[in-house]
Scaffold this motif. Structure first.
Motif, mmCIF file in Angstrom:
data_model
loop_
_atom_site.group_PDB
_atom_site.id
_atom_site.type_symbol
_atom_site.label_atom_id
_atom_site.label_comp_id
_atom_site.label_asym_id
_atom_site.label_seq_id
_atom_site.Cartn_x
_atom_site.Cartn_y
_atom_site.Cartn_z
ATOM 1 N N ILE A 60 29.951 27.782 -15.893
ATOM 2 C CA ILE A 60 29.103 26.781 -16.545
ATOM 3 C C ILE A 60 27.950 26.381 -15.627
ATOM 4 O O ILE A 60 26.813 26.202 -16.078
ATOM 5 N N ASN A 61 28.227 26.263 -14.324
ATOM 6 C CA ASN A 61 27.137 25.992 -13.382
ATOM 7 C C ASN A 61 26.063 27.079 -13.462
ATOM 8 O O ASN A 61 24.864 26.786 -13.468
ATOM 9 N N ASP A 62 26.492 28.325 -13.521
ATOM 10 C CA ASP A 62 25.536 29.430 -13.616
ATOM 11 C C ASP A 62 24.725 29.334 -14.908
ATOM 12 O O ASP A 62 23.509 29.585 -14.911
ATOM 13 N N ALA A 63 25.382 28.964 -16.010
ATOM 14 C CA ALA A 63 24.694 28.831 -17.292
ATOM 15 C C ALA A 63 23.657 27.708 -17.249
ATOM 16 O O ALA A 63 22.537 27.848 -17.764
ATOM 17 N N LEU A 64 24.032 26.589 -16.617
ATOM 18 C CA LEU A 64 23.097 25.462 -16.517
ATOM 19 C C LEU A 64 21.879 25.827 -15.673
ATOM 20 O O LEU A 64 20.742 25.478 -16.018
ATOM 21 N N LYS A 65 22.109 26.526 -14.583
ATOM 22 C CA LYS A 65 20.996 26.947 -13.731
ATOM 23 C C LYS A 65 20.049 27.861 -14.502
ATOM 24 O O LYS A 65 18.823 27.750 -14.392
ATOM 25 N N LYS A 66 20.612 28.758 -15.287
ATOM 26 C CA LYS A 66 19.798 29.677 -16.077
ATOM 27 C C LYS A 66 19.018 28.917 -17.153
ATOM 28 O O LYS A 66 17.837 29.203 -17.400
ATOM 29 N N GLU A 116 39.090 12.607 -10.171
ATOM 30 C CA GLU A 116 40.512 12.683 -9.858
ATOM 31 C C GLU A 116 41.289 13.376 -10.981
ATOM 32 O O GLU A 116 42.367 13.913 -10.757
ATOM 33 N N LYS A 117 40.734 13.368 -12.188
ATOM 34 C CA LYS A 117 41.436 13.900 -13.361
ATOM 35 C C LYS A 117 40.831 15.181 -13.918
ATOM 36 O O LYS A 117 41.531 15.958 -14.572
ATOM 37 N N VAL A 118 39.519 15.371 -13.736
ATOM 38 C CA VAL A 118 38.844 16.555 -14.272
ATOM 39 C C VAL A 118 37.893 17.096 -13.219
ATOM 40 O O VAL A 118 37.559 16.419 -12.240
ATOM 41 N N ASP A 119 37.436 18.317 -13.429
ATOM 42 C CA ASP A 119 36.369 18.889 -12.615
ATOM 43 C C ASP A 119 35.085 18.889 -13.425
ATOM 44 O O ASP A 119 35.115 18.956 -14.669
ATOM 45 N N PHE A 120 33.966 18.814 -12.731
ATOM 46 C CA PHE A 120 32.666 18.768 -13.394
ATOM 47 C C PHE A 120 31.797 19.948 -12.979
ATOM 48 O O PHE A 120 31.781 20.334 -11.809
ATOM 49 N N ALA A 121 31.076 20.489 -13.942
ATOM 50 C CA ALA A 121 29.946 21.366 -13.668
ATOM 51 C C ALA A 121 28.681 20.526 -13.835
ATOM 52 O O ALA A 121 28.676 19.533 -14.552
ATOM 53 N N GLY A 122 27.612 20.942 -13.164
ATOM 54 C CA GLY A 122 26.381 20.171 -13.254
ATOM 55 C C GLY A 122 26.000 19.564 -11.909
ATOM 56 O O GLY A 122 26.363 20.109 -10.864
ATOM 57 N N PRO A 123 25.299 18.419 -11.942
ATOM 58 C CA PRO A 123 24.838 17.686 -13.126
ATOM 59 C C PRO A 123 23.709 18.426 -13.851
ATOM 60 O O PRO A 123 23.066 19.298 -13.268
ATOM 61 N N TYR A 124 23.483 18.036 -15.108
ATOM 62 C CA TYR A 124 22.437 18.692 -15.891
ATOM 63 C C TYR A 124 21.433 17.699 -16.480
ATOM 64 O O TYR A 124 20.477 18.107 -17.147
ATOM 65 N N PHE A 125 21.657 16.397 -16.228
ATOM 66 C CA PHE A 125 20.729 15.385 -16.748
ATOM 67 C C PHE A 125 20.945 14.099 -15.974
ATOM 68 O O PHE A 125 22.065 13.793 -15.553
ATOM 69 N N ALA A 144 14.937 18.076 -14.225
ATOM 70 C CA ALA A 144 16.304 18.590 -14.187
ATOM 71 C C ALA A 144 16.867 18.453 -12.775
ATOM 72 O O ALA A 144 16.202 18.831 -11.798
ATOM 73 N N PRO A 145 18.070 17.929 -12.643
ATOM 74 C CA PRO A 145 18.666 17.773 -11.311
ATOM 75 C C PRO A 145 19.176 19.112 -10.764
ATOM 76 O O PRO A 145 19.364 20.079 -11.526
ATOM 77 N N ALA A 146 19.411 19.175 -9.471
ATOM 78 C CA ALA A 146 20.012 20.356 -8.882
ATOM 79 C C ALA A 146 21.470 20.453 -9.306
ATOM 80 O O ALA A 146 22.194 19.455 -9.302
ATOM 81 N N VAL A 147 21.875 21.635 -9.730
ATOM 82 C CA VAL A 147 23.259 21.856 -10.161
ATOM 83 C C VAL A 147 24.098 22.124 -8.919
ATOM 84 O O VAL A 147 24.053 23.216 -8.338
ATOM 85 N N THR A 148 24.871 21.132 -8.512
ATOM 86 C CA THR A 148 25.574 21.217 -7.228
ATOM 87 C C THR A 148 27.069 20.956 -7.322
ATOM 88 O O THR A 148 27.790 21.109 -6.330
ATOM 89 N N ALA A 149 27.580 20.533 -8.489
ATOM 90 C CA ALA A 149 28.992 20.186 -8.604
ATOM 91 C C ALA A 149 29.883 21.373 -8.294
ATOM 92 O O ALA A 149 29.633 22.484 -8.755
ATOM 93 N N GLY A 150 30.899 21.124 -7.476
ATOM 94 C CA GLY A 150 31.841 22.161 -7.136
ATOM 95 C C GLY A 150 31.426 23.041 -5.979
ATOM 96 O O GLY A 150 32.195 23.897 -5.516
#
Length: 273
Positions: free
Chosen positions: A236-242, A108-117, A266-272
């Motif tokens: 950031i999502n692209d960076a995590l996937k790489k 509700e307050k921030v957006d997230f990239a990831g997850p990465y762990f 490593a989890p699938a990067v799906t946020a956003g």
């Protein structure tokens, strides 16, 4: 660089009101402000020589590289569990990599990239303690549990597993919980197993503490960005996937947590998305 615990939030607001948003100023100077924890061995740690170590540090450094910043252009700033959203809202940091579990309340307050762990909540006790094998053992009248204010572990503790006969101790940082545990002021501390494993393996702690092996929750770590910054979230999502694809993620996990830590892939990067 370190914000004093007392009055930390007030200091942030005061600083913001007297500047034009130092996050933007940092970018103009060619630096990138990143929020991390300073007291989590294996995750985010400010060492005595002023350097930074930990999995989140390595992840943040990789992301920064993909955003066009060199390691010497990164300014790591300390965040606490209860002020991460505030520092993002007031542009004190561009993103937060600080064992930051993704949940609906925070979104509700921030957006997230990831997850990465992916981590799981566990209990840390003294190595010589044989009286605690599961969370329910903390319901004994003499037992006391420590957690960090603003963490998902603290919320889970309150809602599901808090001792019935004693008020849980909540402090600002994990290192304070560890001192309380060592000094026998509490009988256990709780947070993600990744953080607790870092304390067990930390030089000087050998043989002092142990994990009980609980899996009290599932925590998906994300990179926090200011609400509405979809462009940065996507980058950031692209960076995590790489990072996952090129093997850097796996190398960082093994480097920071050691061979004995049983981690999930490593989890699938799906946020956003």
């Amino acid at each position: 660089m370190k914000v004093p615990q007392a009055g930390a939030v007030a200091a942030v607001i005061a600083l913001t009101l007297t500047t034009a948003g130092c996050g933007g100023d940092d970018e103009a100077k060619g630096t990138l402000a990143v929020g991390i924890k300073f007291d989590q061995p294996g995750i985010g740690m400010r060492e005595s020589d002023g350097t930074f170590t930990g999995f989140d540090v390595d992840v943040a450094t990789y992301i920064a590289k993909e955003l066009g910043y060199k390691p010497d252009q990164i300014e790591f700033k300390q965040v606490y569990s209860n002020d991460r959203e505030l520092l993002l809202q007031y542009n004190e940091v561009k993103f937060v990599a600080a064992s930051y579990s993704i949940n609906d309340k925070r979104k509700e307050k921030v957006d997230f990239a990831g997850p990465y762990f992916v981590a799981h909540q566990d209990l840390l006790i003294r190595a010589d303690d044989t009286s605690i094998a599961k969370a329910e053992d903390l319901n004994a009248p003499t037992k006391r549990l420590c957690s960090v204010t603003g963490s998902t572990s603290a919320d889970n503790l309150k809602n599901n597993m808090a001792p019935k006969s004693a008020k849980p101790l909540e402090v600002a940082g994990y290192s304070e919980c560890l001192v309380a545990l060592q000094d026998r002021l509490v009988d256990a501390m709780t947070t993600d197993n990744s953080i607790l494993a870092g304390y067990v393996a930390r030089k000087g702690n050998e043989g002092k503490f142990k994990l009980t092996g609980q899996s009290l929750s599932t925590e998906n770590y994300g990179i926090g960005v200011k609400k509405g910054n979809k462009e940065l979230q996507g980058k950031i999502n692209d960076a995590l996937k790489k990072m996952i694809a090129d093997g850097s993620w796996e190398a960082a996990v093994q480097k920071n947590f050691g061979a004995d830590y049983k981690y999930e892939p490593a989890p699938a990067v799906t946020a956003g998305s």
